[in-house]
Scaffold this active site. Sequence first.
Site, PDB file in Angstrom:
ATOM      1  N   PRO A  26      19.380 -21.764 -12.786  1.00 12.41           N
ATOM      2  CA  PRO A  26      18.510 -22.570 -11.486  1.00 12.41           C
ATOM      3  C   PRO A  26      18.523 -21.107 -10.585  1.00 12.41           C
ATOM      4  O   PRO A  26      18.826 -20.013 -10.665  1.00 12.41           O
ATOM      5  CB  PRO A  26      19.399 -22.723 -10.975  1.00 12.41           C
ATOM      6  CG  PRO A  26      20.917 -22.829 -11.331  1.00 12.41           C
ATOM      7  CD  PRO A  26      20.536 -22.338 -12.813  1.00 12.41           C
ATOM      8  N   CYS A  28      16.458 -19.438  -6.630  1.00 15.86           N
ATOM      9  CA  CYS A  28      16.293 -20.427  -5.330  1.00 15.86           C
ATOM     10  C   CYS A  28      15.244 -19.195  -5.348  1.00 15.86           C
ATOM     11  O   CYS A  28      14.948 -18.105  -5.365  1.00 15.86           O
ATOM     12  CB  CYS A  28      17.431 -19.816  -4.350  1.00 15.86           C
ATOM     13  SG  CYS A  28      18.545 -20.676  -3.965  1.00 15.86           S
ATOM     14  N   ALA A  60      18.872 -24.394  -6.213  1.00 13.20           N
ATOM     15  CA  ALA A  60      19.996 -24.703  -5.129  1.00 13.20           C
ATOM     16  C   ALA A  60      19.904 -25.161  -3.647  1.00 13.20           C
ATOM     17  O   ALA A  60      18.793 -24.760  -3.394  1.00 13.20           O
ATOM     18  CB  ALA A  60      20.946 -23.527  -4.885  1.00 13.20           C
ATOM     19  N   GLN A 102      19.947 -28.846  -9.111  1.00 13.19           N
ATOM     20  CA  GLN A 102      21.116 -28.372  -8.653  1.00 13.19           C
ATOM     21  C   GLN A 102      20.857 -28.845  -7.143  1.00 13.19           C
ATOM     22  O   GLN A 102      20.313 -28.550  -6.171  1.00 13.19           O
ATOM     23  CB  GLN A 102      20.689 -26.829  -8.930  1.00 13.19           C
ATOM     24  CG  GLN A 102      22.532 -26.531  -9.097  1.00 13.19           C
ATOM     25  CD  GLN A 102      22.391 -24.658  -8.057  1.00 13.19           C
ATOM     26  OE1 GLN A 102      21.497 -24.059  -7.983  1.00 13.19           O
ATOM     27  NE2 GLN A 102      23.286 -23.828  -9.441  1.00 13.19           N
ATOM     28  N   TYR A 186      29.772 -21.057  -2.540  1.00 10.59           N
ATOM     29  CA  TYR A 186      29.317 -22.056  -1.773  1.00 10.59           C
ATOM     30  C   TYR A 186      29.918 -23.512  -1.939  1.00 10.59           C
ATOM     31  O   TYR A 186      31.499 -22.831  -1.808  1.00 10.59           O
ATOM     32  CB  TYR A 186      28.267 -22.965  -1.367  1.00 10.59           C
ATOM     33  CG  TYR A 186      26.701 -21.629  -2.257  1.00 10.59           C
ATOM     34  CD1 TYR A 186      26.757 -20.635  -1.229  1.00 10.59           C
ATOM     35  CD2 TYR A 186      26.048 -21.232  -3.470  1.00 10.59           C
ATOM     36  CE1 TYR A 186      25.262 -20.293  -1.308  1.00 10.59           C
ATOM     37  CE2 TYR A 186      25.066 -20.007  -3.505  1.00 10.59           C
ATOM     38  CZ  TYR A 186      24.653 -19.585  -2.427  1.00 10.59           C
ATOM     39  OH  TYR A 186      24.224 -18.742  -2.836  1.00 10.59           O
ATOM     40  N   ARG A 234      28.113 -26.689 -12.533  1.00 12.15           N
ATOM     41  CA  ARG A 234      28.303 -24.980 -12.537  1.00 12.15           C
ATOM     42  C   ARG A 234      29.060 -24.609 -11.817  1.00 12.15           C
ATOM     43  O   ARG A 234      29.284 -24.771 -10.799  1.00 12.15           O
ATOM     44  CB  ARG A 234      26.704 -24.907 -11.666  1.00 12.15           C
ATOM     45  CG  ARG A 234      26.972 -22.730 -11.927  1.00 12.15           C
ATOM     46  CD  ARG A 234      25.248 -21.961 -11.547  1.00 12.15           C
ATOM     47  NE  ARG A 234      24.697 -21.897 -13.053  1.00 12.15           N
ATOM     48  CZ  ARG A 234      23.786 -20.746 -12.834  1.00 12.15           C
ATOM     49  NH1 ARG A 234      23.489 -20.495 -11.818  1.00 12.15           N
ATOM     50  NH2 ARG A 234      23.329 -20.162 -14.146  1.00 12.15           N
ATOM     51  N   ARG A 331      17.308 -13.537 -15.072  1.00 16.54           N
ATOM     52  CA  ARG A 331      15.596 -12.616 -15.059  1.00 16.54           C
ATOM     53  C   ARG A 331      14.950 -12.384 -16.261  1.00 16.54           C
ATOM     54  O   ARG A 331      13.737 -12.174 -15.746  1.00 16.54           O
ATOM     55  CB  ARG A 331      16.933 -11.655 -14.393  1.00 16.54           C
ATOM     56  CG  ARG A 331      17.513 -11.939 -12.909  1.00 16.54           C
ATOM     57  CD  ARG A 331      18.718 -10.080 -12.106  1.00 16.54           C
ATOM     58  NE  ARG A 331      19.494 -11.003 -13.487  1.00 16.54           N
ATOM     59  CZ  ARG A 331      20.895 -10.331 -13.613  1.00 16.54           C
ATOM     60  NH1 ARG A 331      20.645  -9.114 -12.752  1.00 16.54           N
ATOM     61  NH2 ARG A 331      22.147 -10.147 -14.577  1.00 16.54           N
TER      62      ARG A 331
END
Length: 368
Positions: A26, A28, A60, A102, A186, A234, A331
């Site tokens: 995932p 953002c 997310a 997610q 989070y 996750r 990445r």
Amino acid sequence: MTERPALFSPFSLRGVTFPNRVVLAPMCQYQAEDGRPTDWHVAHHGRYASSGLGGAIAEATGVSPEGRISPGCTGIWRDDHVAAWQRVTRLYRAQGIPSFLQINHAGPKAATMRPWDGGGPLVEGSDEPPWQTVAPSAVPARDGWRVPRALEVDEMPGIAAAFAEGARRALAAGFDGVEIHGAHGYLLHSFMSPWSNRRSDAYGGDLAGRMRLPLEVARAVREAVPAGTPVLYRASCVDGEGGSLTLDDSVALARELRALGVDLMDCSGGGIPSGQRLAAQKPEPGFQVPYAERIRHETGLPTIAVGMITDPIHANSVIAEGRADLVSMARQFLREPMWLLRAAQELGLEHPSAVMPQLYAFYLRISA
Ligand SMILES: Cc1cc2nc3c(=O)[nH]c(=O)nc-3n(C[C@H](O)[C@H](O)[C@H](O)COP(=O)(O)O)c2cc1C
């Protein structure tokens, strides 16, 4: 005939089959408009839907407006979000690649600026006014950040219900399943970690108390979706430097999640305290694989290994040695969206049907 490399073998969870073991992590994008994914998201996911992936996990996504990390984050609390996400899921469906959303509540790390605007807390005068953040305790995610409001016990069912409703909408949007975001500082991770959870009531204190909200959320999500739908979780398996959540705690969480019918743990790390390294370990290739390995072996719950996995031979060995069921990459996929093409070639994949059916055969022919 040589054996198919482990990385290119299929894998199933409930009614869903991943054509190979490589999953888009995932990420953002901070490009949503009022929670709706935009053309940017269609371009981002389109790139990967044609890359031969085994599965994809979309970023997310707030289960409520206050649960977004930033004003640019996607949402899944309204019907127009469902319609907008359908533009993304159809790309994966057309290629037979399972996709997951997610679902997230950003808790003490909500109401922040997009990274390129500084990433810190929103201030008056930002493009969207800041909103009140919530957390297990009134402890800012990092020094100088906004102090969150500690959630009341009678608010917990509403949090679980928002995740459940988000899961229902995600399926309506065409996703094959959901991933509950329990990592990176989070809301759910902030309940798990003693660093951020200073409560002494039923939702804090010992491990059973700290796990209570994450487990209530997992139960509500499991009950909200059909039996054939996988539910992933996750976790930050350990906190970052200065935090206090241990891998033992996460093994215990995985065991409880499995008993509730969660199908897989996506094993990440770090995020508490915010701003610290991804994990307390030295970031080197595969540095989080030991979390996925231990949880898989000790609990029987399937796992995803993630974190600095970039090399096809290494990725293949993680699966072949039984250290995880899937690997995911973020990445490296930004640097090299067609990584799977290289991996297939480097691992000597003989049966192109596992990845990019026609394109791969043609590519091999003209590369010979
Ligand atoms: C641009 C970007 C956005 C990210 N957004 C998310 C996110 O939405 N949810 C999440 O759990 N992790 C997110 N991450 C973390 C990645 O999923 C991944 O766990 C991390 O980058 C380590 O994997 P890598 O070494 O392959 O990049 C993000 C990473 C990047 C680079």
